[in-house]
Enzyme design. Structure first.
Site, short mmCIF file in Angstrom:
data_model
loop_
_atom_site.label_atom_id
_atom_site.label_comp_id
_atom_site.label_asym_id
_atom_site.label_seq_id
_atom_site.Cartn_x
_atom_site.Cartn_y
_atom_site.Cartn_z
CD GLU A 160 -17.48 -2.05 2.70
OE1 GLU A 160 -17.91 -1.42 3.67
OE2 GLU A 160 -17.01 -1.51 1.69
CE LYS A 183 -18.19 -6.11 -8.04
NZ LYS A 183 -18.61 -6.76 -6.81
N GLY A 212 -26.65 1.99 -0.31
CA GLY A 212 -25.48 2.85 -0.22
C GLY A 212 -24.22 2.01 -0.27
CG ASN A 255 -22.11 -4.77 -7.34
OD1 ASN A 255 -22.34 -5.80 -6.73
ND2 ASN A 255 -21.05 -4.03 -7.10
CG ASP A 303 -2.23 0.79 0.91
OD1 ASP A 303 -3.29 0.16 0.76
OD2 ASP A 303 -2.15 2.04 0.77
CB CYS A 346 -19.58 -1.42 -4.44
SG CYS A 346 -17.82 -1.49 -4.08
P1 NAD Z 1 -10.30 1.03 -0.70
O1 NAD Z 1 -10.41 2.42 -1.16
O2 NAD Z 1 -10.85 0.60 0.62
O3 NAD Z 1 -8.77 0.60 -0.72
C1 NAD Z 1 -7.89 0.85 -1.79
C2 NAD Z 1 -6.47 0.82 -1.25
O4 NAD Z 1 -5.56 0.92 -2.34
C3 NAD Z 1 -6.13 1.96 -0.29
O5 NAD Z 1 -5.57 1.44 0.90
C4 NAD Z 1 -5.10 2.80 -1.07
O6 NAD Z 1 -4.16 3.44 -0.23
C5 NAD Z 1 -4.46 1.74 -1.91
N1 NAD Z 1 -3.74 2.22 -3.09
C6 NAD Z 1 -4.13 3.17 -3.98
N2 NAD Z 1 -3.19 3.32 -4.93
C7 NAD Z 1 -2.21 2.44 -4.66
C8 NAD Z 1 -0.97 2.11 -5.28
N3 NAD Z 1 -0.56 2.72 -6.40
N4 NAD Z 1 -0.20 1.16 -4.71
C9 NAD Z 1 -0.59 0.56 -3.57
N5 NAD Z 1 -1.75 0.82 -2.94
C10 NAD Z 1 -2.55 1.75 -3.48
O7 NAD Z 1 -10.96 0.16 -1.86
P2 NAD Z 1 -11.81 -1.19 -1.73
O8 NAD Z 1 -13.11 -0.92 -1.09
O9 NAD Z 1 -10.94 -2.27 -1.21
O10 NAD Z 1 -12.11 -1.45 -3.29
C11 NAD Z 1 -11.09 -1.84 -4.16
C12 NAD Z 1 -11.74 -2.24 -5.47
O11 NAD Z 1 -12.55 -3.40 -5.27
C13 NAD Z 1 -12.68 -1.19 -6.07
O12 NAD Z 1 -12.58 -1.26 -7.47
C14 NAD Z 1 -14.05 -1.65 -5.63
O13 NAD Z 1 -15.07 -1.23 -6.52
C15 NAD Z 1 -13.90 -3.15 -5.68
N6 NAD Z 1 -14.77 -3.90 -4.76
C16 NAD Z 1 -14.99 -3.44 -3.50
C17 NAD Z 1 -15.78 -4.18 -2.61
C18 NAD Z 1 -16.05 -3.69 -1.21
O14 NAD Z 1 -16.87 -4.30 -0.52
N7 NAD Z 1 -15.44 -2.64 -0.73
C19 NAD Z 1 -16.32 -5.42 -3.03
C20 NAD Z 1 -16.05 -5.85 -4.34
C21 NAD Z 1 -15.27 -5.09 -5.20
C1 UGA Z 2 -22.33 -5.14 -2.46
C2 UGA Z 2 -22.65 -6.52 -3.06
O1 UGA Z 2 -23.62 -7.18 -2.24
C3 UGA Z 2 -21.40 -7.39 -3.14
O2 UGA Z 2 -21.71 -8.63 -3.79
C4 UGA Z 2 -20.34 -6.63 -3.95
O3 UGA Z 2 -19.12 -7.38 -4.00
C5 UGA Z 2 -20.07 -5.28 -3.29
O4 UGA Z 2 -21.31 -4.53 -3.24
C6 UGA Z 2 -19.10 -4.48 -4.08
O5 UGA Z 2 -19.00 -4.60 -5.28
O6 UGA Z 2 -18.46 -3.70 -3.40
P1 UGA Z 2 -21.92 -4.19 -0.03
O7 UGA Z 2 -21.64 -2.89 -0.67
O8 UGA Z 2 -21.02 -4.67 1.06
O9 UGA Z 2 -21.91 -5.35 -1.14
O10 UGA Z 2 -23.40 -4.10 0.56
P2 UGA Z 2 -24.75 -4.94 0.52
O11 UGA Z 2 -24.83 -5.85 1.67
O12 UGA Z 2 -25.00 -5.54 -0.82
O13 UGA Z 2 -25.80 -3.76 0.76
C7 UGA Z 2 -25.82 -2.64 -0.11
C8 UGA Z 2 -26.89 -1.66 0.29
O14 UGA Z 2 -28.18 -2.14 -0.05
C9 UGA Z 2 -26.95 -1.34 1.79
O15 UGA Z 2 -27.12 0.06 1.95
C10 UGA Z 2 -28.16 -2.10 2.27
O16 UGA Z 2 -28.77 -1.53 3.40
C11 UGA Z 2 -29.06 -2.02 1.05
N1 UGA Z 2 -30.07 -3.12 0.95
C12 UGA Z 2 -29.68 -4.40 0.79
C13 UGA Z 2 -31.43 -2.80 0.97
O17 UGA Z 2 -31.81 -1.62 1.10
N2 UGA Z 2 -32.36 -3.81 0.84
C14 UGA Z 2 -31.99 -5.11 0.68
O18 UGA Z 2 -32.90 -5.99 0.57
C15 UGA Z 2 -30.61 -5.41 0.67
#
Ligand code: NAD
Ligand code: UGA
Length: 454
Positions: free
Chosen positions: A159, A208, A274, A212, A30, A277
Site C-alpha cells: 500500500e 505469498k 501493522g 510476508n 463489487d 496483511c
Molecule cells: P479489501 O478488504 O480492501 O477489499 C475487498 C473488496 O472485496 C471489498 O471492496 C469488498 O466489498 C469486496 N467483496 C467482498 N465480497 C465480494 C463479492 N462476493 N463480490 C464482489 N466483491 C466482493 O481487501 P484488499 O486489501 O484488497 O485485499 C484483498 C486480498 O488481497 C486479501 O486476501 C489480502 O490479504 C490480499 N493482499 C492485500 C494486499 C494489500 O496491500 N492490501 C497486498 C497483497 C495481497
Molecule cells: C506488505 C508487504 O510489503 C507486501 O509485499 C505485501 O503484498 C502486503 O504486505 C500484503 O500482503 O498485503 P504493506 O502491508 O503495504 O505491504 O506494508 P509494508 O510497507 O510492508 O509495511 C508493513 C509494516 O511494517 C508497516 O507498519 C511498517 O511501518 C513496518 N515496517 C516496515 C517496519 O516497522 N520496519 C521496516 O523496516 C519496514
C-alpha cells in the site's frame, strides 16, 4: 483480453486499473454500490498514488468499468480474478467472501461459452484454491476442472506504492491447475519484463506467506535488537543497523557501487509492523501450521515481539514523563505506515488504545487520517499544532516525513512539557530545542539524556 476482477479493494482495484492501463478490457465487480460508483466515477475511495490518474484514463477510454453483476460479467470475459478480502477471524483467514464470490463466478462460468480461467489473487493458505475454490466452482458451474482453468497468482504490492509495485513486479508467480490455465495467465502478463514462475497452486499460496513472514521476521528481529540496545548503555540501534546494512550480502557492490536496499531491507526498528496483511498473514500461517501439527517457534516469537511493541513504547513514555492518568498525550501518526490512510492493525491505534485505557487524554494527528473508525475516545485533530498545544508529551507512531520537516522550536514551546518519544526514529538528526527531552527507540535512556553509541 477480457478480464473480470471481483473485489475493488486495494488489490482488486489496482489489479483492474493496471491491467486496463496495459491494454486489457477490464470489468471490476463489487458488492458495495458505493465502490462500484467510485470506480465508474474514477474517484477511488482510498488513497493510492497514481491510481486516480490511471482510473481516469482507463474509464474515459472505456477499457475499465465496474458493476455489481458477477455472473454476466464473468460469462462475457476470458479471465476472472478473485481479489476479495480474506480477513482474520480468530487468527485464521475468513474465506466466506471468497466462497461467496466463487459461487457467483461459478454461475457465470455455467453461461460462459469459451475457455475461461479463474485466478485466485486473494492471500489464502495452501490448499484453499485446489479444494474450496475448485469444488465451489465445479459445483456451481456444473463443469469439471479442465473445462475451465484455475490459477493462484499471489500479489506482492505494498500500500502506498501499489501502482508502481504492480506495474514493476519483481516476479510473477503463477500457480496453475494445468498448463493451459498457466499459459493463459502468462499471456495476460506478457507486457511485464520479469521472471514468471509457473508452479503448483500450493507453491504459489505458500510463496505469498513466505514472503510476508520473512518481512515480519526481519522487522521483529530489528525491534528485538532495538530493545537490546535500550538495555545496553553505549549502543544505538541506528548505528548497529546501518553498519549491518554494509554487509555486501545486504547491499551488494555492483560495477564498483554499493547497491543499498535503504528502507526496503525491513531491518529498521519501529513500534511494530501493522497493516491489513503482515499481522493477519503471520497469524494465519501459525494457525495453518498448528492444524498440520507443525511447530512455528520462530513465527510465534515474531508475533509476540510485534504485539509487545506498543506497550514497550508506553513504558518508555512513562519512564520519562511519569504515569499516564491525567496526562495529555499527543500522538503523531495513525496510519500503519506513511503514504497511506489505512489504519487497519496499525500499531499507532494500539498505542492510542493503551494510552486512553491507561488514563491519558489523547490528541492524535495524521496527515491522511481524519478519524478513527469505531473509536470516540480519541480526539483526532487536523494539525500538528493542535495536537501538541498543551501536551505533556508527544509520541511519534508513524514516520510521516512532515514530522521531521517542521519547526520543533516553535512546537515545543506550545507543549506543557517538551517530551518527545520517537517510536519510529523519525526525528533522528532533526535540530531540536535544548529544552526538549528527546527519546528515540533503540538507545539507552537515562534522566540525564540518551547516550548514542556512535
Ligand atoms: P479489501 O478488504 O480492501 O477489499 C475487498 C473488496 O472485496 C471489498 O471492496 C469488498 O466489498 C469486496 N467483496 C467482498 N465480497 C465480494 C463479492 N462476493 N463480490 C464482489 N466483491 C466482493 O481487501 P484488499 O486489501 O484488497 O485485499 C484483498 C486480498 O488481497 C486479501 O486476501 C489480502 O490479504 C490480499 N493482499 C492485500 C494486499 C494489500 O496491500 N492490501 C497486498 C497483497 C495481497
Ligand atoms: C506488505 C508487504 O510489503 C507486501 O509485499 C505485501 O503484498 C502486503 O504486505 C500484503 O500482503 O498485503 P504493506 O502491508 O503495504 O505491504 O506494508 P509494508 O510497507 O510492508 O509495511 C508493513 C509494516 O511494517 C508497516 O507498519 C511498517 O511501518 C513496518 N515496517 C516496515 C517496519 O516497522 N520496519 C521496516 O523496516 C519496514
Amino acid at each position: 483480453m477480457r478480464v473480470t476482477v471481483i473485489g475493488t479493494g486495494y488489490v482488486g482495484l489496482v489489479t483492474g486499473a493496471c491491467l486496463a492501463h496495459i491494454g486489457h478490457d477490464v470489468t471490476c465487480v463489487d458488492v458495495l454500490p458505493e465502490r462500484v460508483a467510485a470506480v465508474n466515477n474514477a474517484t477511488p475511495l482510498f488513497y493510492e498514488p497514481g491510481l486516480a490518474e490511471i482510473l481516469s484514463t482507463t474509464t474515459r477510454e472505456r477499457r475499465l468499468r465496474a458493476t455489481a453483476d458477477t455472473a454476466s460479467t464473468v460469462a462475457g470475459s476470458d479471465i476472472t480474478f478473485l481479489a476479495v478480502g480474506t480477513p482474520s477471524r480468530d487468527g485464521e483467514i475468513d474465506v466466506s467472501y471468497l466462497r461467496a464470490a466463487a459461487e457467483k463466478v461459478g454461475k457465470g462460468l455455467r453461461a460462459s461459452k469459451g475457455y475461461h480461467v479463474v485466478v485466485v489473487k486473494s492471500t489464502v493458505v495452501p490448499g484453499t484454491t485446489d479444494t474450496l475454490v475448485l469444488e465451489t466452482l465445479e459445483r456451481t458451474s456444473g463443469r469439471k476442472a479442465g473445462e475451465f482453468g484455475l490459477c493462484m497468482n499471489p500479489e506482492f504490492l505494498r500500500e502506498g506504492s501499489a501502482v508502481v509495485d504492480f506495474m514493476n513486479p519483481d516476479r510473477v508467480v503463477i500457480g496453475q491447475l494445468d498448463a493451459s490455465s498457466g499459459s493463459r495467465i502468462g499471456d495476460l502478463y506478457r507486457a511485464f519484463d520479469c521472471p514468471k514462475l509457473f508452479t503448483t497452486l500450493r507453491n504459489a499460496e505458500m510463496t505469498k506467506y513466505a514472503s510476508n513472514a520473512l518481512l515480519a521476521t526481519l522487522i521483529s528481529f530489528s525491534n528485538e535488537f532495538a530493545a537490546l540496545c535500550e538495555g545496553t548503555p553505549g549502543t544505538d540501534i541506528e548505528f548497529v543497523m546501518s553498519a549491518l546494512h554494509l554487509d555486501r550480502r545486504l547491499s551488494p557492490i555492483s560495477h564498483g557501487h554499493r547497491v543499498s536496499p535503504g528502507i526496503l531491507s525491513y531491518l529498521w526498528a519501529g513500534c511494530g509492523f501493522g497493516g491489513s496483511c503482515l499481522p493477519k498473514d503471520v497469524a494465519a500461517l501459525r494457525n495453518f501450521a498448528r492444524r498440520n501439527d507443525v511447530p512455528t517457534t520462530l513465527l510465534d516469537a515474531v508475533a509476540n515481539v510485534n504485539a509487545a511493541r506498543p506497550a514497550h513504547l508506553i513504558r518508555l513514555l512513562e519512564s520519562v514523563s511519569g504515569s499516564l492518568p491525567g496526562k495529555i498525550i499527543a500522538v503523531l501518526g495513525l496510519a500503519f505506515k506513511p503514504g497511506t490512510d489505512d489504519v487497519r492493525d496499525s500499531p499507532a491505534v494500539a498505542l492510542v488504545d493503551l494510552l486512553t485505557h491507561g488514563g491519558a487524554s489523547v490528541r492524535a494527528y495524521d496527515p491522511m487520517v481524519a478519524k478513527l473508525p469505531a473509536n470516540d475516545t480519541v480526539d483526532v485533530v487536523n494539525s500538528m499544532e493542535s495536537a501538541l498545544r498543551g501536551a505533556d508529551a508527544v509520541v511519534i507512531a508513524t514516520a510521516w516525513p512532515d514530522f521531521a520537516n517542521c519547526d520543533w522550536n516553535r512546537l515545543c514551546r506550545t507543549m506543557r512539557q517538551p517530551i518527545l518519544i520517537d517510536g519510529r526514529n523519525a526525528l533522528r538528526g532533526v535540530k531540536l530545542p535544548e529544552s526538549a527531552v528527546y527519546v528515540p527507540i533503540g538507545t539507552h535512556y537515562t534522566p540525564k539524556g540518551i547516550v548514542l553509541g556512535k
